[in-house]
Write an enzyme that holds these catalytic residues in place. Structure first.
Site, PDB file in Angstrom:
ATOM      1  N   GLY A 252       5.668 -28.562 -31.244  1.00 43.05           N
ATOM      2  CA  GLY A 252       5.978 -28.884 -32.629  1.00 43.05           C
ATOM      3  C   GLY A 252       4.870 -29.647 -33.330  1.00 43.05           C
ATOM      4  O   GLY A 252       4.900 -29.819 -34.543  1.00 43.05           O
ATOM      5  N   ASP A 253       3.883 -30.104 -32.560  1.00 48.80           N
ATOM      6  CA  ASP A 253       2.799 -30.877 -33.156  1.00 48.80           C
ATOM      7  C   ASP A 253       2.103 -30.074 -34.255  1.00 48.80           C
ATOM      8  O   ASP A 253       1.651 -28.954 -34.020  1.00 48.80           O
ATOM      9  CB  ASP A 253       1.794 -31.243 -32.060  1.00 48.80           C
ATOM     10  CG  ASP A 253       0.646 -32.072 -32.596  1.00 48.80           C
ATOM     11  OD1 ASP A 253       0.804 -33.299 -32.657  1.00 48.80           O
ATOM     12  OD2 ASP A 253      -0.387 -31.484 -32.979  1.00 48.80           O
ATOM     13  N   VAL A 254       2.011 -30.655 -35.447  1.00 50.34           N
ATOM     14  CA  VAL A 254       1.440 -29.902 -36.571  1.00 50.34           C
ATOM     15  C   VAL A 254      -0.032 -29.572 -36.356  1.00 50.34           C
ATOM     16  O   VAL A 254      -0.490 -28.498 -36.748  1.00 50.34           O
ATOM     17  CB  VAL A 254       1.611 -30.642 -37.914  1.00 50.34           C
ATOM     18  CG1 VAL A 254       3.044 -30.639 -38.345  1.00 50.34           C
ATOM     19  CG2 VAL A 254       1.058 -32.029 -37.842  1.00 50.34           C
ATOM     20  N   LEU A 256      -1.536 -29.092 -33.467  1.00 46.20           N
ATOM     21  CA  LEU A 256      -1.572 -28.014 -32.485  1.00 46.20           C
ATOM     22  C   LEU A 256      -1.281 -26.670 -33.154  1.00 46.20           C
ATOM     23  O   LEU A 256      -1.988 -25.691 -32.952  1.00 46.20           O
ATOM     24  CB  LEU A 256      -0.558 -28.295 -31.372  1.00 46.20           C
ATOM     25  CG  LEU A 256      -0.345 -27.196 -30.343  1.00 46.20           C
ATOM     26  CD1 LEU A 256      -1.644 -26.875 -29.606  1.00 46.20           C
ATOM     27  CD2 LEU A 256       0.743 -27.588 -29.350  1.00 46.20           C
ATOM     28  N   TRP A 294      -6.889 -29.835 -30.396  1.00 46.90           N
ATOM     29  CA  TRP A 294      -6.949 -30.952 -31.352  1.00 46.90           C
ATOM     30  C   TRP A 294      -8.387 -31.236 -31.734  1.00 46.90           C
ATOM     31  O   TRP A 294      -8.724 -31.483 -32.880  1.00 46.90           O
ATOM     32  CB  TRP A 294      -6.311 -32.211 -30.755  1.00 46.90           C
ATOM     33  CG  TRP A 294      -4.813 -32.212 -30.811  1.00 46.90           C
ATOM     34  CD1 TRP A 294      -4.017 -31.427 -31.592  1.00 46.90           C
ATOM     35  CD2 TRP A 294      -3.937 -33.051 -30.047  1.00 46.90           C
ATOM     36  NE1 TRP A 294      -2.687 -31.718 -31.363  1.00 46.90           N
ATOM     37  CE2 TRP A 294      -2.623 -32.709 -30.421  1.00 46.90           C
ATOM     38  CE3 TRP A 294      -4.132 -34.041 -29.090  1.00 46.90           C
ATOM     39  CZ2 TRP A 294      -1.499 -33.343 -29.874  1.00 46.90           C
ATOM     40  CZ3 TRP A 294      -3.017 -34.666 -28.542  1.00 46.90           C
ATOM     41  CH2 TRP A 294      -1.722 -34.318 -28.929  1.00 46.90           C
TER      42      TRP A 294
END
Length: 305
Positions: A252-254, A256, A294
DNA sequence: AACCAGGCTGCGC
DNA sequence: GCGCAGCATGGT
């Protein structure tokens, strides 16, 4: 007489101090270390006494100087251990680079980011607070919030007119109230989560030791998620940065998701099956892959896509 | 001035 | 178990 305040740490293969420093010295204002002229300054706690050291690159070694605090064999070992874990020096990146080279979309990374290590956060409490702070806000603001919390209740030492901060302990943070945290511009729920985490540490429901002793990733994730405010993203972020679980993906990491789109691995957010299929080619290196993705967010390669 | 940012909880199915 | 609204709070 030898100068015991200065010693060397061996560099592993596939390691670049410059790449690691680059990550630490991105455009953000991190209050827990300082970088100047390619020298890293960091204060840590060793047996409840504060030690300040600098880390720089010598010929084919890393050079550590103890700038403040006791100088002893024990301290030198502690600093070496800290640096080894912080920069993940024990890992052999060869298999990871092999995987990257199998994917034409990512093979450039083995050159562009050559020697970049997954920079960790040794202190579990700090990692949890930091990831809660970072939930759903931009990183600039997140670093500002962290600085306010650290300035308010962390310890600090001064050396040559510079201040060096240490992240506060849960025993101190728990004395804060929600409204005190709100005054630092924490949202009410974020303030509550921070106190929940502090409380878990103070009551010894959570510690790095407890977590390390759990044998499976799922158990560790479950323990972390038993704290209100810790969801999948936060738990996996912490497991990646502190426990160094190599297969941990902060779903869910934006950032990523952005990187996955830019590398044409997915077309848009939400294609979870595609993401899982993609990561299945990197078994045992998922967290490293996330870290490199990242890294790509700040790279020209990203902006050209 | 909308839309976004290193998400999470709680609810309804 | 899964999807989705509602949530805070500041930046751009």
């Amino acid at each position: 007489m030898m100068d015991h305040s200065c010693f060397l740490v061996e560099k592993p293969l596939l390691f670049s101090f410059r790449e690691c420093l680059w990550f630490l010295d991105r455009d953000y204002d991190d209050c827990l270390f300082r970088i100047e002229n390619n020298v890293l300054f960091k204060a840590i706690l060793v047996d409840s006494s504060v030690v300040l050291f600098s880390l720089s690159e010598a010929e084919d070694h890393l050079e550590v100087k103890i700038l403040k605090g006791e100088v002893s064999e024990k301290i030198r070992l502690s600093i070496t251990k800290y640096i080894t874990e912080w920069f993940d020096l024990k890992k052999n990146l060869q298999p990871f680079y092999y995987f990257l080279q199998q994917d034409p979309r990512l093979s450039y990374m083995t050159k562009e980011y050559h020697g970049l290590r997954l920079i960790g956060i040794e202190d579990l409490f700090e990692a949890l607070c930091w990831s809660i702070i970072g939930q759903q806000i931009n990183l600039n603001f997140a670093y500002r919030l962290k600085r306010r919390l650290v300035t308010l209740c962390g310890t600090e030492i001064t050396f040559e007119n510079q201040q060096y901060h240490l992240f506060p302990k849960p025993e101190r943070v728990i004395t804060l109230t929600i409204s005190e945290l709100q005054a630092l511009q924490f949202s009410k729920s974020k303030a509550r989560y921070i106190l929940e985490v502090s409380n878990a540490f103070v009551e010894n429901k959570l510690s790095k030791e407890l977590l390390v002793n759990l044998s499976t990733f799922e158990d560790r994730q479950k323990l972390l998620r038993s704290i209100k405010g810790v969801g999948v993203w936060t738990a996996n972020y912490v497991l990646m940065k502190t426990l160094r679980d190599s297969n941990s993906i902060p779903f869910g990491d934006v950032g990523l998701l952005k990187a996955l789109v830019s590398h044409k691995i997915i077309e848009q957010r939400g294609e979870n099956e595609k993401i899982l299929a993609f990561f299945s080619n990197f078994k045992g290196w998922e967290s490293y892959l996330v870290f490199y993705l990242w890294r790509s967010l700040s790279s020209p390669v990203f902006h050209n896509k």
